[in-house]
Write a protein that holds these residues in place. Structure first.
Motif: not given
Length: 325
Positions: A92, A95, A131, A262, A266, A295-296, A299, A302
């Motif tokens: 993550d 990326y 991911t 998650q 995505c 995008t953020c 991640r 996580s």
């Protein structure tokens, strides 16, 4: 022509000012409006970029804390669950770093040598595909831990977790390597001498590549979604047998559900290109907001899933950093 149009507008509005004054006023507004819009756009872009970078710095700091706990704890390094989680954090971070780099180059129109851009785009695309694969492997690990507890230590070892990580990277790299091979074969020596703007569409030179890429994404996300749904149902069936909301099975079920969230975030990232196409006047705002949301945000979940909820991490974090969660 401008004076005539201004005079006619003034007469229609019943204004008493002279046409020359109105002409000057309108001319000033016409010349000043673009500069004002550009200034507002520049300020908005700068603020959003700063917010994005600050969020990334906070994310990296939190990730560093968790990875420090992982690498300083022999027990965690031998646990497949934590090995997969550490890999997710590293992936993550990679990326997001590449994503911010590509975002900044797009916003400020920075050109780089084509080989460098192809390497960056290949890493970013592969990391994006890894991911969901990692989410599927983590969900399967929780499924084995809850549904086959006596076989868990046999099936889920640190060595097998690292082998699974290597496999997901091979699968993730394959489409990008194929695209890169097509680019090099088609461009020849130009590949080494051209400066380009790094963009995700740069590796696409044929409509067939888009079709293949879309098929791979749909197939990958469908398989991962089915794995997560299957593991969640199985884990929750076991949890019902225990009938305790605080049991490990219930906790595993909530973790798998968060993996599903998650994955959904995505998948939603694919609509970001549509929002950019429908709102071309706000392309700067859409680029940065899409990056933050699609995008953020997935991640950022996580470290929350394991870093705050996991008892082992909380224990070591309190011990090493005197932080109470």
């Amino acid at each position: 022509m401008l004076n005539i149009s201004v005079l006619s507008i003034s007469r229609k509005l019943g204004r008493s000012q002279s046409p020359m004054v109105n002409s000057t006023s309108v001319h000033w507004n016409i010349t000043q409006l673009p500069s004002i819009n550009e200034r507002v756009d520049e300020i908005s872009r700068t603020v959003l970029v700063i917010v994005t970078i600050l969020c990334f710095i906070f994310f990296v700091y939190f990730i560093t804390v968790l990875l420090n706990v992982f690498f300083s704890s022999p027990h965690m390094r031998e646990n497949a669950r934590y090995v997969l989680f550490a890999h997710m954090l590293i992936n993550d971070t990679l990326y997001l770093a590449l994503g911010i780099f590509l975002l900044l180059t797009a916003l400020y129109i920075i050109y780089f040598p084509m080989p460098l851009c192809c390497i960056i785009l290949t890493l970013a695309a592969s990391s994006f595909r890894v991911t969901p694969y990692n989410l599927a492997v983590m969900s399967l690990e929780r499924y084995i831990a809850i549904c086959f507890p006596l076989r868990h230590l046999e099936f889920c070892t640190a060595g097998r977790a690292k082998l699974a990580i290597a496999m997901v990277w091979v699968i993730g790299f394959a489409p990008s390597i194929a695209d890169l091979t097509v680019i090099i074969y088609s461009s020849g020596y130009i590949f080494l001498s051209v400066n380009v703007l790094c963009d995700r569409t740069m590796l696409i030179i044929s409509p067939l590549q888009n079709i293949i890429r879309s098929f791979i994404h749909i197939l990958s996300f469908t398989i991962v979604a089915l794995i997560i749904i299957f593991t969640y149902i199985k884990v929750m069936l076991v949890a019902r047998k225990f009938g305790s909301g605080g049991s490990s099975a219930f906790k595993a079920g909530r973790t798998v559900m968060l993996h599903a969230v998650q994955l959904m975030l995505c998948m939603i990232s694919f609509i970001s290109s549509l929002t950019e196409a429908y709102f071309p006047k706000y392309i700067t705002f859409m680029l940065i907001s899409n990056f933050l949301i699609f995008t953020c945000l997935p991640r950022f979940l996580s470290p929350v899933i394991y870093g705050i909820r996991d008892e082992a991490f909380s224990k070591y974090i309190r011990k090493l950093y005197s932080v109470k969660f």
